[in-house]
Every structure is written in structure tokens, then in C-alpha cells.
Design an enzyme around this catalytic site. Structure first.
Site, PDB file in Angstrom:
ATOM      1  N   GLU A  71     -20.479  39.349  -0.139  1.00 61.40           N
ATOM      2  CA  GLU A  71     -19.227  38.755  -0.615  1.00 61.40           C
ATOM      3  C   GLU A  71     -19.373  37.236  -0.664  1.00 61.40           C
ATOM      4  O   GLU A  71     -18.749  36.505   0.100  1.00 61.40           O
ATOM      5  CB  GLU A  71     -18.071  39.239   0.250  1.00 61.40           C
ATOM      6  CG  GLU A  71     -17.923  40.752   0.128  1.00 61.40           C
ATOM      7  CD  GLU A  71     -16.702  41.329   0.811  1.00 61.40           C
ATOM      8  OE1 GLU A  71     -15.699  40.617   0.941  1.00 61.40           O
ATOM      9  OE2 GLU A  71     -16.767  42.504   1.221  1.00 61.40           O
ATOM     10  N   HIS A 114      -8.259  56.643   3.471  1.00 60.82           N
ATOM     11  CA  HIS A 114      -8.956  55.406   3.837  1.00 60.82           C
ATOM     12  C   HIS A 114      -9.573  55.521   5.226  1.00 60.82           C
ATOM     13  O   HIS A 114      -8.895  55.926   6.168  1.00 60.82           O
ATOM     14  CB  HIS A 114      -7.972  54.216   3.809  1.00 60.82           C
ATOM     15  CG  HIS A 114      -8.643  52.898   4.076  1.00 60.82           C
ATOM     16  ND1 HIS A 114      -8.166  51.978   4.972  1.00 60.82           N
ATOM     17  CD2 HIS A 114      -9.780  52.358   3.559  1.00 60.82           C
ATOM     18  CE1 HIS A 114      -8.967  50.909   4.986  1.00 60.82           C
ATOM     19  NE2 HIS A 114      -9.946  51.121   4.144  1.00 60.82           N
ATOM     20  N   HIS A 115     -10.852  55.194   5.346  1.00 64.00           N
ATOM     21  CA  HIS A 115     -11.549  55.146   6.631  1.00 64.00           C
ATOM     22  C   HIS A 115     -12.082  53.739   6.851  1.00 64.00           C
ATOM     23  O   HIS A 115     -13.174  53.413   6.364  1.00 64.00           O
ATOM     24  CB  HIS A 115     -12.757  56.098   6.639  1.00 64.00           C
ATOM     25  CG  HIS A 115     -12.395  57.538   6.792  1.00 64.00           C
ATOM     26  ND1 HIS A 115     -13.347  58.534   6.714  1.00 64.00           N
ATOM     27  CD2 HIS A 115     -11.219  58.168   7.024  1.00 64.00           C
ATOM     28  CE1 HIS A 115     -12.768  59.719   6.893  1.00 64.00           C
ATOM     29  NE2 HIS A 115     -11.469  59.516   7.078  1.00 64.00           N
ATOM     30  N   GLU A 123     -17.950  48.271  -3.105  1.00 65.04           N
ATOM     31  CA  GLU A 123     -17.622  46.855  -3.266  1.00 65.04           C
ATOM     32  C   GLU A 123     -18.958  46.107  -3.404  1.00 65.04           C
ATOM     33  O   GLU A 123     -19.580  46.161  -4.451  1.00 65.04           O
ATOM     34  CB  GLU A 123     -16.794  46.413  -2.057  1.00 65.04           C
ATOM     35  CG  GLU A 123     -16.096  45.091  -2.236  1.00 65.04           C
ATOM     36  CD  GLU A 123     -15.398  44.670  -0.957  1.00 65.04           C
ATOM     37  OE1 GLU A 123     -14.376  44.005  -1.067  1.00 65.04           O
ATOM     38  OE2 GLU A 123     -15.878  44.982   0.154  1.00 65.04           O
ATOM     39  N   GLU A 182      -9.748  40.830  -3.357  1.00 70.91           N
ATOM     40  CA  GLU A 182      -9.144  40.418  -2.086  1.00 70.91           C
ATOM     41  C   GLU A 182      -9.326  38.919  -1.801  1.00 70.91           C
ATOM     42  O   GLU A 182      -8.457  38.290  -1.218  1.00 70.91           O
ATOM     43  CB  GLU A 182      -9.711  41.250  -0.936  1.00 70.91           C
ATOM     44  CG  GLU A 182     -11.221  41.129  -0.778  1.00 70.91           C
ATOM     45  CD  GLU A 182     -11.794  42.003   0.340  1.00 70.91           C
ATOM     46  OE1 GLU A 182     -11.085  42.870   0.861  1.00 70.91           O
ATOM     47  OE2 GLU A 182     -12.974  41.802   0.675  1.00 70.91           O
TER      48      GLU A 182
HETATM   49  C1  NOJ Z   1     -12.175  45.050   3.404  1.00 73.86           C
HETATM   50  C2  NOJ Z   1     -12.056  45.842   2.140  1.00 73.86           C
HETATM   51  O1  NOJ Z   1     -12.850  45.276   1.121  1.00 73.86           O
HETATM   52  C3  NOJ Z   1     -10.601  45.868   1.736  1.00 73.86           C
HETATM   53  O2  NOJ Z   1     -10.442  46.536   0.487  1.00 73.86           O
HETATM   54  C4  NOJ Z   1      -9.791  46.525   2.836  1.00 73.86           C
HETATM   55  O3  NOJ Z   1      -8.431  46.408   2.488  1.00 73.86           O
HETATM   56  C5  NOJ Z   1     -10.015  45.829   4.180  1.00 73.86           C
HETATM   57  N1  NOJ Z   1     -11.410  45.673   4.468  1.00 73.86           N
HETATM   58  C6  NOJ Z   1      -9.380  46.601   5.311  1.00 73.86           C
HETATM   59  O4  NOJ Z   1     -10.004  47.842   5.477  1.00 73.86           O
HETATM   60 CA    CA Z   2     -14.513  43.452   1.417  1.00 69.93          CA
END
Ligand code: NOJ
Ligand code: CA
Length: 677
Positions: free
Chosen positions: A179, A379-380, A467, A473
Site C-alpha cells: 500500500e 468479513h474475516h 487488495e 480507503e
Molecule cells: C484494511 C482493509 O483493506 C479494509 O478494506 C478493511 O476495512 C480494514 N482493513 C478493516 O478490516
Molecule cells: Ca488495506
């Protein structure tokens, strides 16, 4: 390779030709083993110099990779020198295969190869398997040692000595995160880089160095050794060992994609071709989806993952999102913060993957979604606690299945328990284990904080997206991704495979959360001091440009309600059959066309500068008329000063027409083509 550029039928056109024929296909430069691509343009040459193996790559008369060392450094074993040349086995294959999902479902794999056997006095047999395709080369080490137990790889000696300088696009070679912002640098001034490492050589050709089939080995990054030379740098274990393998092992493929145009890199299937065929018998559980979810509110800081008054994943919110999805033809929903563990994350607590939050009635939400025909993405978030996640894997996946769930977004935010590197062999093995386990249970994966994509989706097509780059984000809590980002991603990160970028923010400057009493800073500056560096039309274009078989409309649903431009997402189909990158220059602009069923989509994006591109519609089937709905930047749009200005217009078009794509600074354009019956 695109579905349009060849017209061969049948599955196996010609494989493993007769030896006599095969031998005539290959030349030997001064006796050195050489393999040439089917079109004769790319040549890979192997040579031993004083017992040390080297390779070189050329395109026509243009040298691309000058003599570069091959080999491995292993504890107590000699895998690097003293070699003599053994048998050279040449082969060729031309076949086609289908994938359950895009961006091209039908793919041709046409290559010539050679397996060069090297032997040394220590009893090592190092076979270098080299393949030349029309769009690049791949090679890997196939090693048989005299070790009785395991082999510790201490380093990989593979070099990439570029024959000339050029401009490069890459992120730094960090073993824990992808990232990071892309850098546009002269090749010779890059200190270290991750792959895909993309270069426009001074010769005018485009190249990208990456790897394929990374399943039981650390990731490869590149370290500058001077001039235009790089050496492979593997992500280590905490004690410095790079890989622990059996006495016989194969490394992932090292790849160099090659093209005359930048878009040739995108239209290449080389990475998939170097992976094994599908290992899942019944792929019927795998289905591309477009989705919305309780997600952006947390990143903006108006909601929380924890169970307090700002909790996002409540039963009520979930129902609102399900209602929205069902009304707008959106296939699926995702709710982050649905489970126990967020309160104690980072404080010694662990995530529980079968215990819903007190204010999230899982059974009710699931049956509500089912009744409305909307599927549920679980979601995990693991928080990087691998022992905790692995100990729950079977129960968690069985629990998901018992709730009718066939898709899970995983996450590995933060450091990895035990001090392991995020991209080292320990984690590569973990990701592979989770992927195989998910396949066993019939679950699709969307992995955040993943290992890099290396085409394993061919073997395990339940590996939908991941990702592995700066996604949306970052725009909620930092200076954000610059406008050039989306014009670099297709030529770098996305060469490995699809990304869950989560595009589609309509409230670009977050004007709708100003004064919201719940708003809090949590991961950097408060959201109202941030923004998305885009125009509105570019957000729509990103749904096409940043391909993902699980494509999210990521904004709060209240920003989509009643918005005319959301019609594009309604008409978008995540189940893409065919794609072709049409035009682009890395870091400047990019144009791509896709087809799903009878509909076509076009996405175009530009960086900081305004850009006009003439685009022939010759990708449309001949003689058919389409209604094109064009989502364009307004004449006065500018990502900095006027990001919300956009227009929607319609035109009847056919394949002989051309579109003038006019994009504002930091802008874009999206078009949906619906056949007129
Ligand atoms: C990072 C992830 O990229 C994001 O999509 C997620 O909302 C957060 N972690 C929390 O799990
Ligand atoms: Ca991320």
C-alpha cells in the site's frame, strides 16, 4: 491475449510436437541453448560461464536483458556454480482454455520452451525451465539436491540486467506492504522495487518483471546493484532464511512481459499461462458479483467497527443496505464489524469468526437478504493473528456455509504474529492454505493485505480478487491517491490479477458528512480534511478500468440514492467475458473495453492533465446498433476545483463509429453500450 486476436478452435492445437520438428524450431547461438517465441521475435539464450549459469533476452535485434546470472544460495549445498551442461529438452505447446470468469474467459497459451539440465559435483541437478511466448518470457528453477531432509534457501541469485536504461513505474520493495505510492523513476535510479516492475526501455519497448505461481516460496522483490542491473531479493523469515523446502523443489516462475505498446502488457495472459490448470472440480459456487456494504462509513470515521453507538454493522443498517441492493440490482452486500473481537483488537484479544456482534442478528440478516435475492459476503479480519485464524478456519468456513454464504473478504491488517514478514514464505503458505481450504468449502475469496497476485486464480478460481495496492480507503484518512494512480495500476499491480480497489465514491469532497456529530479522526487526519482526488466521471470509469470479479460501489448508499449517475452501476455486470486494453501511456491515460453477455463497457481515465482520445468502436460486433450512454466530465470539470461536474448523454453507435473521449484534468469517462433489438 484477448479473445479477439485469434480464431483457432479446439482445445489442443498442437502440443509436444515430434522431436524432429521441435528441434528445427530452435536455434543454438554458438551452441548455447536458445528458445525463440512462436512469432520468432523474442529469444532467450542460456549460457554457462566458468560453470555459472546466465540468461539473456532479446526482441528482434534489440537486447532487453543482458547476460544475467541465475542460481540459488543454499545452506550447505552448492546451487550456484561448478555446473556443466547436461541434456537440453525442447518442447512447444499451443492450447486454449476457459476460465469461469474474466477479464477474458477464453485464453490461448502458445509457447516454446526448453528445460536445461545443469549438474555439479555436489550432486545438484538444477534444471532451468524457460518458456518464450509472443508476449514475454518465463523461467523457473527445478531443483533436485542430495539433501536428505530439507533445503534452506538463503538467497536467490537471479539477476535482471536491463540492456538499456528507461523509465520505470514501481512501488518500493517492502516485505510487509504493497500500500505504497507508485514512483516514476529512471530505471537506473531505483534502489529497490516490488513487482510488477514496469519499464519503458530507451529502446521504446515496454517490459514488466513479475512472478507467476507463487505458492510455497517468499515473494521476489528487486534490489539495484548498479547501472541498470537488479538482483532478486526474497522476503526473509525472522532469522534471515529465505525459504525452507524439500530436497527437490520448484521455484515460482520469474517473468518478463514484453510489448511494443504499453497496452500489450495488459492484454497479455502470460502470468495465467504459467499457472497450473483449474484444480477445483465443481466451480458452480463461483460467481462474479457487484456489491455494496457497510464499509466506507468506518473509513470516513462516521461509523465504528466496534459495538458502540457509532457501530456500522447493526441489523438495521444491514437491512437498509440489503433493501438498496435489491432495489438497484446489486448482487451482494458486505458488513464489516459484524463479529466479536474488534473491541480488543491490538489489546491481546482475538477475532471470533462465528460469534456475531450483540446488535447484529446474523440469522435475521441472512434470511432478510435471502428473501430479497441478495447474497452475503462475510468479513474475516484476522489482524495478522495467523494461529488464531488457522485454529478457527474449519469451523469458520463450515459456519459460513451453514449460513448459505459463499464469499469471504479476509484482511491481515497490522503486523503478523510471531514477527513474520507479511510477504515471506510463512505467509505465502498461509494464504495458499486458506485458498485451498476455501475451495474445499466452496467459498470465494477477496483478500486484503494479501500476497501479490501471480495468476493462481487459474488453478483456484475461487481466488477472486485482492487488495495489494493503495485502494480507496487511503482517500479517507490521508492525502490520498494522486490522479495518476489509476493510470499506473493497470500497467503494474493489475498485471498480476484483479484488485478489490472499491471505487465509486460520489461524495468526492465528503461535503455530506460535514457537521456529522459522529465524525471522528481515527487513522490520520479527519476525513473532512481529505478527499478523493478525482472527478465524478472518473469514479464511474474506475468500475470498468479497475477490473474486479467482485466489484464494489463503495460509497454510503445515501450518496447513491436518487443520483442519476448510479444508473451506470445498475447497468454494470461484474461477470465480464472479454476485455481489451485499447490505448494508454503509463501514468498518463488509459482506455479499456469489456463485454459481459451482449453489453459492452468502456472506461477511460487520465492523470493530472486533460486528455482527449479518439476511440474507434471496432470492438463492437459488426452490423449491430447499440445505444451508448456516455458518462463524461462536464466541460468545466477539474478534479481539483470542480470535481462534481459531469454529463450523461446518449448516442446510437455501431462498430464503424468512433468516440471522442474528452477528459478533464484528473477525470475520466465511462460508456455502457446496450444492443438495440
Ligand atoms: C484494511 C482493509 O483493506 C479494509 O478494506 C478493511 O476495512 C480494514 N482493513 C478493516 O478490516
Ligand atoms: Ca488495506
Amino acid at each position: 491475449m484477448t479473445g479477439k486476436t485469434f480464431s483457432l478452435s479446439g482445445h489442443l492445437i498442437a502440443a509436444f510436437s515430434l522431436l524432429a520438428l521441435t528441434l528445427s524450431l530452435f536455434s543454438c547461438k554458438g551452441g548455447d541453448p536458445t528458445v525463440t517465441s512462436p512469432d520468432g521475435k523474442i529469444e532467450v539464450n542460456l549460457a554457462l560461464k566458468d560453470g555459472v549459469p546466465y540468461y539473456s533476452v532479446s526482441y528482434g535485434d534489440i537486447p532487453l536483458v543482458a547476460d544475467s546470472r541465475l542460481g540459488l544460495e543454499a545452506e550447505g549445498l552448492n546451487l550456484k556454480d561448478g555446473f556443466s551442461l547436461g541434456k537440453v529438452k525442447k518442447y512447444s505447446s499451443d492450447s486454449e482454455y476457459d476460465l469461469p470468469w474474466g477479464e477474458n474467459k477464453h485464453i490461448r497459451d502458445n509457447h516454446r520452451g526448453m528445460k536445461v539440465r545443469l549438474e555439479n559435483a555436489s550432486g545438484t541437478v538444477l534444471t532451468i525451465d524457460v518458456r518464450a511466448f509472443d508476449d514475454g518470457v518465463g523461467f523457473r528453477y527445478d531443483v533436485v539436491t542430495s539433501a536428505s531432509d530439507s533445503v534452506k534457501v538463503m538467497d536467490e541469485l537471479t539477476e535482471f540486467n536491463f540492456a538499456s536504461d528507461g523509465t520505470s513505474w514501481s512501488i518500493p520493495g517492502d516485505f510487509n506492504t504493497y500500500e505504497l505510492l507508485y514512483r516514476t523513476l529512471p530505471l537506473s535510479s531505483v534502489e529497490n522495487a516490488n513487482t510488477p516492475f514496469t519499464v519503458k526501455s530507451d529502446s521504446g519497448l515496454y517490459m514488466s518483471v513479475h512472478e507467476a505461481a507463487l505458492a510455497d516460496y517468499p515473494e521476489m522483490t528487486l534490489r539495484h546493484t548498479g547501472g541498470t542491473s537488479f538482483i532478486s531479493a526474497l522476503a526473509p523469515y525472522p532469522d534471515g532464511v529465505k525459504a525452507i523446502l524439500g530436497p527437490s523443489f520448484r521455484t515460482p516462475w520469474r517473468t518478463v512481459q514484453i510489448g511494443e505498446r504499453a497496452v500489450d502488457l495488459v492484454n497479455s495472459s502470460l502470468i495465467l499461462n504459467l499457472n497450473e490448470p483449474c484444480a477445483i472440480k465443481d466451480v458452480s459456487f463461483i460467481e462474479p458479483v457487484k456489491y455494496v456494504g457497510v464499509w466506507w462509513g468506518m473509513h470516513l470515521g462516521v461509523n465504528s467497527w466496534t459495538q458502540d453507538s457509532r457501530h456500522g454493522a447493526t441489523t438495521q443498517h444491514a437491512k437498509e443496505y440489503i433493501d438498496f441492493a435489491s432495489k438497484n440490482g446489486v448482487d451482494a452486500v458486505l458488513f464489516e464489524g459484524w463479529n466479536d473481537g474488534w473491541e480488543t483488537w491490538g489489546k491481546g484479544g482475538v477475532f471470533d469468526f462465528t460469534r456475531p456482534a450483540a446488535d447484529f442478528d446474523m440469522d435475521e440478516v441472512i434470511s432478510y437478504a435471502k428473501a430479497k435475492g441478495v447474497s452475503y459476503i462475510l468479513h474475516h479480519e484476522t489482524g495478522g493473528n495467523i494461529p488464531n485464524y488457522e485454529s478457527q478456519l474449519d469451523t469458520a468456513f463450515a459456519w459460513a456455509k451453514s449460513h448459505g454464504i459463499n464469499a469471504i473478504k479476509t484482511g491481515y491488517a497490522g503486523g503478523i504474529t510471531g514477527g513474520y514478514n507479511h510477504h515471506g514464505q510463512y505467509m505465502v503458505r498461509h494464504y495458499a492454505r486458506v485458498l485451498r481450504k476455501a475451495a474445499e468449502y466452496g467459498i470465494m475469496l477477496d483478500v486484503h493485505e494479501p500476497i501479490k497476485a501471480t495468476g493462481e486464480r487459474r488453478t483456484y478460481p475461487n481466488m477472486m480478487c485482492r487488495e495489494g495496492a493503495r485502494g480507496m480507503e487511503w482517500n479517507a484518512w490521508s492525502a490520498g491517491n494522486p490522479p495518476e494512480h489509476q493510470t499506473i495500476l493497470p500497467f503494474t499491480r493489475l498485471l498480476g490479477g484483479p484488485m478489490d480497489y472499491t471505487p465509486g465514491i460520489f461524495d468526492i469532497t465528503y461535503r455530506n458528512i460535514v457537521g456529522n456529530p459522529d465524525l471522528q479522526a481515527w487513522n490520520g487526519p479527519i476525513a473532512t480534511e481529505c478527499r478523493v482526488n478525482t472527478t465524478l466521471a472518473k469514479q464511474i470509469a474506475d468500475w470498468v478500468v479497475l477490473y474486479s470479479p467482485m466489484q464494489m460501489a463503495s460509497d454510503l448508499i445515501r450518496n447513491y440514492e436518487g443520483h442519476p449517475a448510479f444508473q451506470f452501476f445498475r447497468e454494470y455486470d461484474a461477470d465480464i467475458d472479454w476485455s481489451e486494453a485499447l490505448d494508454g501511456e503509463i501514468g498518463e491515460y488509459y482506455v479499456v473495453a469489456r463485454r459481459a453477455g451482449e453489453r459492452y463497457y468502456l472506461g477511460a481515465v487520465t492523470a493530472d492533465s486533460a486528455k482527449s482520445v479518439g476511440c474507434p468502436l471496432s470492438f463492437l460486433p459488426r452490423g449491430k446498433k447499440f445505444l451508448a450512454t456516455i458518462y463524461a466530465d462536464g466541460p468545466d470539470a477539474d478534479w481539483k476545483t470542480n470535481p462534481y461536474s459531469y454529463t450523461i448523454s446518449t448516442r446510437v453507435v455501431e462498430s464503424t463509429d468512433s468516440l471522442d473521449i474528452v477528459m478533464a484534468p484528473g477525470g475520466g469517462q465511462a460508456v455502457v453500450f446496450i444492443p438495440i433489438k
